[in-house]
Design an enzyme around this catalytic site. Structure first.
Site, PDB file in Angstrom:
ATOM      1  N   GLU A   1       0.002  -2.574  13.004  1.00 54.72           N
ATOM      2  CA  GLU A   1       0.052  -4.038  12.919  1.00 54.72           C
ATOM      3  C   GLU A   1       0.343  -4.697  14.266  1.00 54.72           C
ATOM      4  OE1 GLU A   1       2.801  -3.763   9.813  1.00 54.72           O
ATOM      5  OE2 GLU A   1       1.287  -3.832   8.233  1.00 54.72           O
ATOM      6  N   LYS A  52       1.971   0.590  16.528  1.00 52.54           N
ATOM      7  CA  LYS A  52       3.192   0.431  15.733  1.00 52.54           C
ATOM      8  C   LYS A  52       3.576   1.709  14.991  1.00 52.54           C
ATOM      9  CE  LYS A  52       5.254  -2.151  11.970  1.00 52.54           C
ATOM     10  NZ  LYS A  52       5.015  -3.014  10.814  1.00 52.54           N
ATOM     11  N   GLN A  53       2.605   2.362  14.390  1.00 54.05           N
ATOM     12  CA  GLN A  53       2.921   3.499  13.521  1.00 54.05           C
ATOM     13  C   GLN A  53       1.706   4.411  13.423  1.00 54.05           C
ATOM     14  OE1 GLN A  53       2.966   0.345  10.375  1.00 54.05           O
ATOM     15  NE2 GLN A  53       2.576   2.111   9.071  1.00 54.05           N
ATOM     16  N   TRP A  98       0.813  -1.224   0.000  1.00 55.89           N
ATOM     17  CA  TRP A  98       0.000   0.000   0.000  1.00 55.89           C
ATOM     18  C   TRP A  98       0.840   1.265   0.000  1.00 55.89           C
ATOM     19  CZ3 TRP A  98      -1.443   2.954   4.836  1.00 55.89           C
ATOM     20  CH2 TRP A  98      -0.511   2.752   5.856  1.00 55.89           C
ATOM     21  N   ASP A  99       2.086   1.145   0.460  1.00 57.20           N
ATOM     22  CA  ASP A  99       2.965   2.310   0.574  1.00 57.20           C
ATOM     23  C   ASP A  99       3.066   3.067  -0.747  1.00 57.20           C
ATOM     24  OD1 ASP A  99       3.613   0.029   2.020  1.00 57.20           O
ATOM     25  OD2 ASP A  99       5.722   0.523   2.203  1.00 57.20           O
TER      26      ASP A  99
END
Lengths: 772, 280
Positions: free
Chosen positions: A483, A589-590, A344-345
């Site tokens: 995640e 996570k992010q 997806w990045d």
């Protein structure tokens, strides 16, 4: 031989340090990282920046965009093509090698401005023979099948026999099932054909290589075929002060499935050789200058940030696909990391940069997804849903390549949930389609591919969730960008993006219904659209559970997160876990909720953004390379200048720092895209709208100004932000009238009537935006 | 400067006359067989025993069998180090202490001074057990992810090749400590975008950088990388116990800053097997 003409090449290294990534001396400590960092690439091929003569830790691979092979049970794997830059020299039997003799000077310099990798080397063999060497290589951006390498060698203090050896050499375990070598001595071309599984996959590499002294070209004296490829040898007698120049022009073909692909690639190599090495070098450098004139982002007041930002732009320009139907893997064409798979990045972090500097590249990326739409339909169907679900990890076949598990360094078998649960990728693709449409008004693309992607992804979301007794539409069993938590319900990122996807698909359907083109009507029918379908999408978007906690501005990351969100100590974020995290762990996570503010900036008011940034920042581990740039962008938007710069530099150092430790498999191309987005959308405060651009600059600490160009709806505007963001100088460089505003001030027109260049100052405090 | 485990170089065993000190001999003898080395025994005391007294004390010939005896008067540590230098010894094998147990498992003063300044690697043996049946089958190599630490791989390889042993390389991720700042260090990645690729890639890169000090084919065939978490000393000791390590082979930076000193002290105090310390 005599001294060759000076300077050694028609194009010589850039002198401005703000355009250079320099590695001085030689230590193998970070060799794999440096090979990735120093990769030269043109969107079709990438050649790692390995030492030409090799070292024990060298991995001198070449990669081709979209070129995968089968790796048995492991699925699809990007092909590792041979070393095309092997070059060795000895003087009277003693090698010029970094591991023998004495290094008097050695540096590798990535020349960002000209898209070239230079190597300056003064070496003394173990018996005292000194040579001055200047190497250069590039992946031509004027001829994307062409790779070039030059080497100038001057005998400083010796007379004797020189032996130069060059060739094409396969790397171990490259997966090729057969190899053929050919040599056309008359043309001076030699090549290698490689064949892969499944049958029909092949690659051809052909090179023209020659050595030129003062008296002209010198023919190789030997051609040696080996198991790994071939070498050519030149035996020469050199005297003190003599100079020679090695020139190699290599063409690569991976498109044909013929029986002798190297022979098919040979005429192009011969043609390039006929035009000459300096011609290839000069045209390449000129084209890089032209690209930079549109893509450069100049920072005033922070040279370190400037150099690192240009490093990111260099790799983004290098990665931009030149062929239809290929995309950009997580490590672009700089390494084998992530097996070359596309995530997806690419749509979320990389594509927005191309929208502003090279919309054609953005279209090619979306064509890759278009080619995978049928596979995405099958995937959704197989999982019991309607519409299209794009694969979490895609290769050339568009099936999901995500493994079910992996074995951790502690020996544990760790299940992988991303392939099964990160369905937000479908909304990400739709988001990119819509952004492309906004940026280009490319009706042809929308009618060919874009609409169908929007409709099929919307259909997926319309089937993915369900109405619950509270009357809201809920999506369960997913994983968001965070995640660390799997199988959650109403993941805020997923729901908001799904809502947006449904609403934009409805908008596109209504637009389509209003078109008079026969093509549009056909598409409407073919996509089985109706007012009922559109009403359903709108209803589900309207009723989507949005996760806003009652009574405050916070978005709950997923249902129940607020109950586990306590218990973190600020500044004590844990490092990435080896085997997954407990679902009750508060650490994120992010950037996930915060990423929404990057992607959908108009949908959230500043007070919502500020509240959520303050809430999620101490709970976010930034264990993904995508996270720091998003925080930089959002902090920039809010005017948190110190925080913005800290996150910007963290993102900028992901590959360049020796401490992150994982550039060996390639650079983090999405982190680089994020860095550019942080600069433009965060610090310059750029917002794009129909027919115009607005800016709300918040420059990070230490930055006094920014200069860049923006391509938007067939217009190009040169922008200068000066006086710490209090002055905007905008010039329409290309295209028709466009409106521009600064910090909520009055909108001005740039164009033929009103003048193409205007200076703007903030008019008044702008009003805060409210939630949609 | 790396100290290499030289084959054929003598192995030095200091004996102070106590029973415990002889435990090191069994380890030294097995190493001597593996390395083709001679055993040299050094005995230092204010009033050293005469050869006749030696024979009377150790009727068991095994203690002195095929050994060269050096008897010195004076400071024990200084004399041990002097003999090691004079005889160009390859390894010193000695007990961490003799006599009564030391508080918190600390070393005796002689062993402490010898290991800090020895001109060659030192193997420390706890006097808690005899090593008569000691074999070298598994070597545990703790590695702090720095290039300096990787220097221990080549000498350790010599040992395990001769013994036909296997090697476990253990990196311990210490959450409480900052990552190593040494250029070229390869601590676990700060960013794990996708665990299924990042962790195997990190392990591969870790071994590749280690392989630079030896060769890749050998490394991949003989070495297993294990990642631990928590206190480095406890993780090393736990791994040694769980995997039945016969030798822990440590690279030591030669500094005794508080963090490294505590780790080393703890390992010396509680090692379940002989501990080889190689200064790098």
């Amino acid at each position: 031989m005599q001294t060759a003409a000076h300077p050694p090449f028609r194009v010589m290294p850039t002198g401005d340090e703000r355009w250079l990534i320099r590695e001085t001396g030689f230590s193998q400590d970070r060799e794999h990282d440096l090979e990735s960092i120093f990769t030269v690439s043109n969107g079709r091929f990438g050649v790692r920046g390995s030492i030409a003569e090799g070292s024990p830790l060298s991995h001198p691979a070449t990669y081709a965009a979209g070129f995968f092979r089968s790796d048995g049970a492991h699925g699809r794997q990007a092909v590792t093509l041979p070393n095309v830059a092997l070059l060795r020299a000895t003087a009277d039997g003693l090698p010029f090698s970094l591991s023998t003799g004495r290094i008097l000077q050695h540096e590798r310099v990535l020349d960002l401005r000209q898209g070239l990798l230079w190597r300056r080397w003064v070496h003394e063999t173990s018996d005292g023979r000194i040579a001055f060497i200047l190497g250069v290589r590039g992946a031509s951006i004027t001829d994307p099948s062409l790779l070039f390498q030059g080497c100038y060698l001057e005998c400083h203090n010796f007379t004797g026999d020189l032996l130069v050896e060059a060739g094409i050499e396969r790397l171990p375990l490259d997966g090729a099932t057969r190899m053929d070598v050919f040599e056309d001595r008359e043309q001076g071309i030699a090549g290698v054909s490689l064949f892969y599984s499944p049958p029909g996959k092949s690659a051809g590499l052909a090179e023209s290589a020659k050595i030129v002294g003062a008296a002209g070209a010198i023919a190789p004296s030997e051609f040696i075929e080996s198991e790994g490829g071939f070498h050519r040898r030149w035996k020469l007698t050199a005297r003190v002060g003599d100079a020679l120049r090695f020139e190699r022009l290599t063409t690569v073909s991976v498109t044909g499935a013929g029986q002798a692909p190297a022979r098919e690639a040979a005429p192009a190599a011969a043609a390039a050789a006929a035009r000459g090495f300096d011609d290839a070098l000069a045209r390449h450098a000129e084209e890089w200058a032209r690209r930079w004139s549109r893509a450069d982002i100049q920072i005033e007041g922070d040279d370190d940030a400037q150099r690192k930002l240009r490093f990111a732009i260099y790799h983004l320009l290098s990665a931009a696909p030149v062929d239809e139907g290929v995309s950009i893997g997580a490590r672009a064409l700089t390494g084998e990391g992530y097996r070359g798979h596309v995530f997806w990045d690419t749509e979320i972090f990389v594509l927005p940069f191309y929208l502003l500097v090279d919309p054609g590249a953005a279209r090619r990326l979306l064509t890759f997804r278009w080619n995978g739409l049928d596979a995405a339909r099958r995937r959704a169907h197989d999982l019991g849903y309607a519409g299209a679900l794009f694969p979490w990890e895609a290769a050339d076949r568009h099936t999901d390549e995500t493994p079910e598990y992996f074995v951790s360094p502690t020996g544990e078998i760790v299940p992988i949930f991303s392939g099964r649960q990160e369905h937000h990728i479908s909304a990400g693709v739709a988001w990119a389609v819509w952004r492309y449409w906004q940026a280009t008004h490319d009706v042809d693309f929308l009618l060919t591919a874009g609409c169908e992607i929007l409709f099929e992804t919307a259909r997926f979301w319309a089937s993915r969730g369900r109405f619950e007794p509270d009357g809201r539409y809920h999506i369960a069993g997913v994983m968001g960008p965070d995640e660390y938590h799997s199988n959650v319900t109403d993941d805020a990122y997923t729901n908001h993006m799904a809502r947006w996807n449904l609403a934009r698909a409805a908008e596109a359907a209504e637009w389509l219904a209003g078109q008079n083109l026969a093509r549009a009507r056909d598409l409407y029918r073919r996509c089985r659209l109706s007012t009922g379908v559109v009403a359903e999408w709108r209803a589900k978007a309207r009723q989507m559970a949005d996760g806003f906690l009652p009574g405050n501005l916070l978005l709950e990351q997923f249902r129940g997160y607020s109950k586990i969100a306590g218990g973190v100590t600020v500044g004590s974020a844990p490092p990435p876990p080896l085997t997954g995290r407990k679902e009750t762990d508060p650490w994120i996570k992010q950037a996930a909720v915060v990423l929404l503010f990057q992607l959908l900036p108009r949908d959230y008011s500043d007070d919502v953004v500020a509240a959520n940034l303050a809430y999620y920042a101490p709970r976010t581990a930034h264990a993904s390379s995508l996270s720091p740039s998003t925080y930089a962008l959002v902090a920039g938007r809010l005017g948190e200048r110190a925080l913005a710069r800290r996150f910007f530099m963290q993102a900028a150092d992901i590959d360049l720092s020796s401490r992150a430790g994982n550039a060996s498999g390639g650079v983090h191309i999405a982190g680089m895209g994020g860095l550019c987005q942080a600069t433009l959308f965060g610090f310059a405060g750029l917002q794009t709208e129909d027919g115009g651009l607005s800016f709300r600059p918040h420059l990070p600490e230490g930055w006094s100004g920014l200069r860049f160009q923006v391509q938007w709806q067939q217009r190009r505007v040169a922008v200068q932000i000066r006086e710490n963001g209090n002055l905007l100088d905008a010039e329409l460089v290309e295209g028709e009238d466009i409106s521009v505003s600064l910090a909520g001030g009055p909108t001005v027109r740039l164009g033929s009537q009103a003048g193409r260049r205007r200076e703007l100052r903030p008019f008044a405090q702008e009003s805060p935006m409210r939630p949609a | 400067m790396m100290q290499f485990l030289e084959t054929n170089a003598p192995i030095l065993v200091p004996l102070d006359g106590s029973e415990h000190a002889t435990y090191a001999l069994a380890v030294a003898r097995r190493l001597a067989e593996l390395l083709g080395a001679d055993i040299h025994v050094v005995h230092v005391a204010a009033t050293p025993m005469s050869p006749a007294e030696w024979r009377a004390k150790w009727r068991d010939d095994a203690v002195l069998s095929r050994a060269v005896l050096h008897v010195r008067a004076g400071d024990p540590a200084e004399n041990i180090l002097e003999v090691a230098r004079e005889r160009r010894c390859g390894i010193i094998v000695m007990c961490t202490h003799t006599g009564l147990p030391k508080p918190e498992g600390r070393m005796g003063s002689v062993a402490d001074r010898v290991f800090r300044t020895a001109p060659c690697p030192v193997i420390l043996v706890r006097p808690d057990r005899r090593y008569d049946d000691w074999q070298l089958r598994t070597v545990l190599l703790p590695h702090d992810a720095t290039p300096a630490s990787a220097l221990a791989i080549a000498p350790a390889r010599r040992l395990i090749e001769r013994a036909g042993a296997k090697m476990i390389v253990l990196h311990v991720r210490d959450m409480a400590a900052p990552p190593p700042q040494e250029p070229g260090a390869i601590p676990p990645p700060q960013y794990v975008d996708q665990a299924q690729y990042e962790w195997p890639a990190w392990a591969q890169e870790f071994l590749d950088r280690l392989g630079r000090e030896t060769d890749y084919a050998w490394l991949h065939a003989n070495v297993r990388l294990v990642l631990g978490e928590g206190s480095p000393a406890e993780a090393v000791l736990r791994t040694a116990r769980e995997r039945d390590a016969d030798l822990i082979a440590c690279a030591w930076h030669g500094t005794l800053d508080p963090q490294h000193a505590e780790t080393l002290k703890r390992m010396i105090a509680a090692t379940p097997c002989p501990l080889l310390i190689m200064r790098v």
